[in-house]
Write a protein that holds these residues in place. Structure first.
Motif, PDB file in Angstrom:
ATOM      1  N   MET A  66      12.943  43.901  13.708  1.00  9.33           N
ATOM      2  CA  MET A  66      12.367  42.702  13.586  1.00  9.33           C
ATOM      3  C   MET A  66      10.977  42.571  13.419  1.00  9.33           C
ATOM      4  SD  MET A  66      12.807  39.810  16.449  1.00  9.33           S
ATOM      5  CE  MET A  66      11.247  39.622  17.400  1.00  9.33           C
ATOM      6  N   GLU A  67      10.588  41.657  12.170  1.00  7.52           N
ATOM      7  CA  GLU A  67       9.340  41.536  11.987  1.00  7.52           C
ATOM      8  C   GLU A  67       8.925  40.186  12.734  1.00  7.52           C
ATOM      9  OE1 GLU A  67       6.855  40.495   7.739  1.00  7.52           O
ATOM     10  OE2 GLU A  67       8.628  41.914   7.727  1.00  7.52           O
ATOM     11  N   ILE A  68       7.592  40.452  13.139  1.00  5.00           N
ATOM     12  CA  ILE A  68       6.987  38.990  13.755  1.00  5.00           C
ATOM     13  C   ILE A  68       5.932  38.553  12.743  1.00  5.00           C
ATOM     14  CG2 ILE A  68       5.269  38.330  15.565  1.00  5.00           C
ATOM     15  CD1 ILE A  68       6.932  40.357  17.364  1.00  5.00           C
ATOM     16  N   THR A  69       6.195  37.384  12.353  1.00  6.00           N
ATOM     17  CA  THR A  69       5.121  36.749  11.552  1.00  6.00           C
ATOM     18  C   THR A  69       4.355  35.652  12.311  1.00  6.00           C
ATOM     19  OG1 THR A  69       6.642  35.041  10.857  1.00  6.00           O
ATOM     20  CG2 THR A  69       6.685  36.817   9.359  1.00  6.00           C
ATOM     21  N   GLU A  70       3.127  35.883  12.047  1.00  7.83           N
ATOM     22  CA  GLU A  70       2.126  34.865  12.970  1.00  7.83           C
ATOM     23  C   GLU A  70       1.999  33.550  12.195  1.00  7.83           C
ATOM     24  OE1 GLU A  70      -2.443  35.165  13.348  1.00  7.83           O
ATOM     25  OE2 GLU A  70      -1.625  36.580  14.673  1.00  7.83           O
ATOM     26  N   SER A  71       2.169  32.382  13.063  1.00  3.57           N
ATOM     27  CA  SER A  71       2.090  31.073  12.641  1.00  3.57           C
ATOM     28  C   SER A  71       0.678  30.656  12.510  1.00  3.57           C
ATOM     29  CB  SER A  71       2.813  30.086  13.462  1.00  3.57           C
ATOM     30  OG  SER A  71       2.134  30.198  14.768  1.00  3.57           O
ATOM     31  N   PRO A  72       0.317  29.598  11.390  1.00  2.00           N
ATOM     32  CA  PRO A  72      -0.997  29.339  11.193  1.00  2.00           C
ATOM     33  C   PRO A  72      -1.616  28.692  12.568  1.00  2.00           C
ATOM     34  CG  PRO A  72       0.316  27.951   9.992  1.00  2.00           C
ATOM     35  CD  PRO A  72       1.477  29.241  10.647  1.00  2.00           C
ATOM     36  N   GLN A  73      -2.902  28.992  12.642  1.00  2.00           N
ATOM     37  CA  GLN A  73      -3.587  28.400  13.752  1.00  2.00           C
ATOM     38  C   GLN A  73      -3.745  26.983  13.893  1.00  2.00           C
ATOM     39  OE1 GLN A  73      -6.782  30.716  15.199  1.00  2.00           O
ATOM     40  NE2 GLN A  73      -7.392  29.347  16.785  1.00  2.00           N
ATOM     41  N   ARG A  74      -3.504  26.294  14.886  1.00  2.00           N
ATOM     42  CA  ARG A  74      -3.433  24.843  15.048  1.00  2.00           C
ATOM     43  C   ARG A  74      -4.768  24.319  15.504  1.00  2.00           C
ATOM     44  NH1 ARG A  74       1.389  23.503  18.620  1.00  2.00           N
ATOM     45  NH2 ARG A  74       0.459  25.249  19.454  1.00  2.00           N
ATOM     46  N   SER A  75      -5.399  23.162  15.254  1.00  2.00           N
ATOM     47  CA  SER A  75      -6.547  22.667  15.701  1.00  2.00           C
ATOM     48  C   SER A  75      -6.428  22.347  16.991  1.00  2.00           C
ATOM     49  CB  SER A  75      -7.187  21.625  14.883  1.00  2.00           C
ATOM     50  OG  SER A  75      -6.422  20.445  14.841  1.00  2.00           O
ATOM     51  N   ARG A  76      -7.049  22.191  17.856  1.00 10.43           N
ATOM     52  CA  ARG A  76      -6.838  21.276  19.229  1.00 10.43           C
ATOM     53  C   ARG A  76      -6.316  19.712  19.016  1.00 10.43           C
ATOM     54  NH1 ARG A  76     -12.133  23.114  22.634  1.00 10.43           N
ATOM     55  NH2 ARG A  76     -11.072  24.824  23.845  1.00 10.43           N
ATOM     56  N   GLU A  77      -6.879  19.097  18.002  1.00 15.42           N
ATOM     57  CA  GLU A  77      -6.154  18.016  17.733  1.00 15.42           C
ATOM     58  C   GLU A  77      -4.586  18.054  17.422  1.00 15.42           C
ATOM     59  OE1 GLU A  77      -8.812  19.160  16.412  1.00 15.42           O
ATOM     60  OE2 GLU A  77     -10.487  17.901  17.495  1.00 15.42           O
TER      61      GLU A  77
ATOM     62  N   ARG B 244      -3.636  16.654  35.046  1.00 11.87           N
ATOM     63  CA  ARG B 244      -5.012  17.011  35.008  1.00 11.87           C
ATOM     64  C   ARG B 244      -5.632  18.184  34.281  1.00 11.87           C
ATOM     65  NH1 ARG B 244      -7.790  13.698  36.597  1.00 11.87           N
ATOM     66  NH2 ARG B 244      -9.258  14.635  37.473  1.00 11.87           N
ATOM     67  N   ALA B 245      -4.460  18.969  33.898  1.00 11.84           N
ATOM     68  CA  ALA B 245      -5.070  20.152  32.873  1.00 11.84           C
ATOM     69  C   ALA B 245      -3.880  20.453  32.032  1.00 11.84           C
ATOM     70  CB  ALA B 245      -5.423  21.391  33.581  1.00 11.84           C
ATOM     71  N   VAL B 246      -4.214  20.671  30.560  1.00  8.33           N
ATOM     72  CA  VAL B 246      -2.988  20.872  29.695  1.00  8.33           C
ATOM     73  C   VAL B 246      -3.633  21.800  28.996  1.00  8.33           C
ATOM     74  CG1 VAL B 246      -1.582  20.035  27.793  1.00  8.33           C
ATOM     75  CG2 VAL B 246      -2.146  18.468  29.738  1.00  8.33           C
ATOM     76  N   GLN B 247      -2.493  22.947  28.627  1.00  7.05           N
ATOM     77  CA  GLN B 247      -2.889  24.116  27.902  1.00  7.05           C
ATOM     78  C   GLN B 247      -1.641  24.349  26.892  1.00  7.05           C
ATOM     79  OE1 GLN B 247      -3.779  27.867  29.885  1.00  7.05           O
ATOM     80  NE2 GLN B 247      -3.639  26.731  31.737  1.00  7.05           N
ATOM     81  N   ALA B 248      -1.976  24.429  25.793  1.00 11.83           N
ATOM     82  CA  ALA B 248      -0.962  24.771  24.836  1.00 11.83           C
ATOM     83  C   ALA B 248      -1.307  25.825  23.553  1.00 11.83           C
ATOM     84  CB  ALA B 248      -0.491  23.569  23.959  1.00 11.83           C
ATOM     85  N   TRP B 249      -0.325  26.852  23.399  1.00 13.05           N
ATOM     86  CA  TRP B 249      -0.600  27.876  22.295  1.00 13.05           C
ATOM     87  C   TRP B 249       0.649  28.398  21.726  1.00 13.05           C
ATOM     88  CZ3 TRP B 249      -1.065  28.816  27.638  1.00 13.05           C
ATOM     89  CH2 TRP B 249      -0.067  29.906  28.109  1.00 13.05           C
ATOM     90  N   CYS B 250       0.519  28.863  20.565  1.00 12.25           N
ATOM     91  CA  CYS B 250       1.640  29.426  19.620  1.00 12.25           C
ATOM     92  C   CYS B 250       1.120  30.859  19.417  1.00 12.25           C
ATOM     93  CB  CYS B 250       1.923  28.912  18.473  1.00 12.25           C
ATOM     94  SG  CYS B 250       2.862  27.452  18.802  1.00 12.25           S
ATOM     95  N   GLU B 251       1.328  31.928  20.433  1.00 14.64           N
ATOM     96  CA  GLU B 251       1.108  33.015  20.221  1.00 14.64           C
ATOM     97  C   GLU B 251      -0.465  33.363  20.499  1.00 14.64           C
ATOM     98  OE1 GLU B 251       3.049  35.367  16.978  1.00 14.64           O
ATOM     99  OE2 GLU B 251       4.494  33.939  16.894  1.00 14.64           O
ATOM    100  N   GLU B 252      -0.772  34.681  20.352  1.00 10.07           N
ATOM    101  CA  GLU B 252      -2.198  35.168  20.739  1.00 10.07           C
ATOM    102  C   GLU B 252      -3.306  34.429  20.075  1.00 10.07           C
ATOM    103  OE1 GLU B 252      -5.635  37.488  20.837  1.00 10.07           O
ATOM    104  OE2 GLU B 252      -4.300  37.314  19.186  1.00 10.07           O
TER     105      GLU B 252
END
Length: 153
Positions: A1-12, A129-137
């Motif tokens: 399986m090949e893992i492809t990195e998604s483009p980095q999103r802005s905070r907005e 009170r706090a929100v975190q969101a991320w796709c991959e490292e």
């Protein structure tokens, strides 16, 4: 399986994606703990009112007791490659005290009205009170989108 990195999103963009999921999705993971720190993790239906997440569960079950007694919750969406974590403060409402607009929005979204059956249910309003969101490292460094109830983006 090949893992492809998604483009980095802005905070907005991540904030927009989080708000979209809050509107669109029906289920959310709810983490709570009792006074001794024993964790409880369950999926529940929810509704987002533009300011807070509304949940419904029996006040006597572990999640209901934990939310009511601690006044805190962690909510989560996603799999391990598309994470949203929401830490919030909890207000508890019985079926008679819940704001009618919140109960009706819950019924409209889920098709279930916790006020209608014989079993006793409570509503829980979780104010983020706090929100975190991320796709991959690669999105980890800017994963914090809200701190102390204030959006950073």
């Amino acid at each position: 399986m090949e893992i492809t990195e998604s483009p980095q999103r802005s905070r907005e963009q991540r904030r927009s994606d989080v708000l979209d999921r809050l509107e669109r999705e029906t289920d959310i993971w709810v983490a709570s703990a009792d006074a001794e720190g024993l964790p409880c993790l369950v999926p529940l239906w929810f509704v987002w009112d533009g300011e807070a997440v509304w949940l419904a569960t029996r006040p006597a079950n572990p999640t209901g007791r934990n939310l009511g007694e601690s006044g805190r919750a962690r909510l989560a969406f996603g799999d391990t490659r598309d994470v949203v974590l929401i830490d919030g403060v909890v207000e508890t409402y019985d079926a008679r005290g819940v704001p009618p607009a919140a109960a009706e929005a819950f019924r409209e979204k889920t098709g279930w009205d916790p006020r209608a059956g014989r079993a006793v249910y409570a509503f829980f309003r979780v104010l983020p009170r706090a929100v975190q969101a991320w796709c991959e490292e690669h999105e980890l460094p800017k994963r914090h989108l809200m701190r102390d109830g204030i959006w950073l983006a």
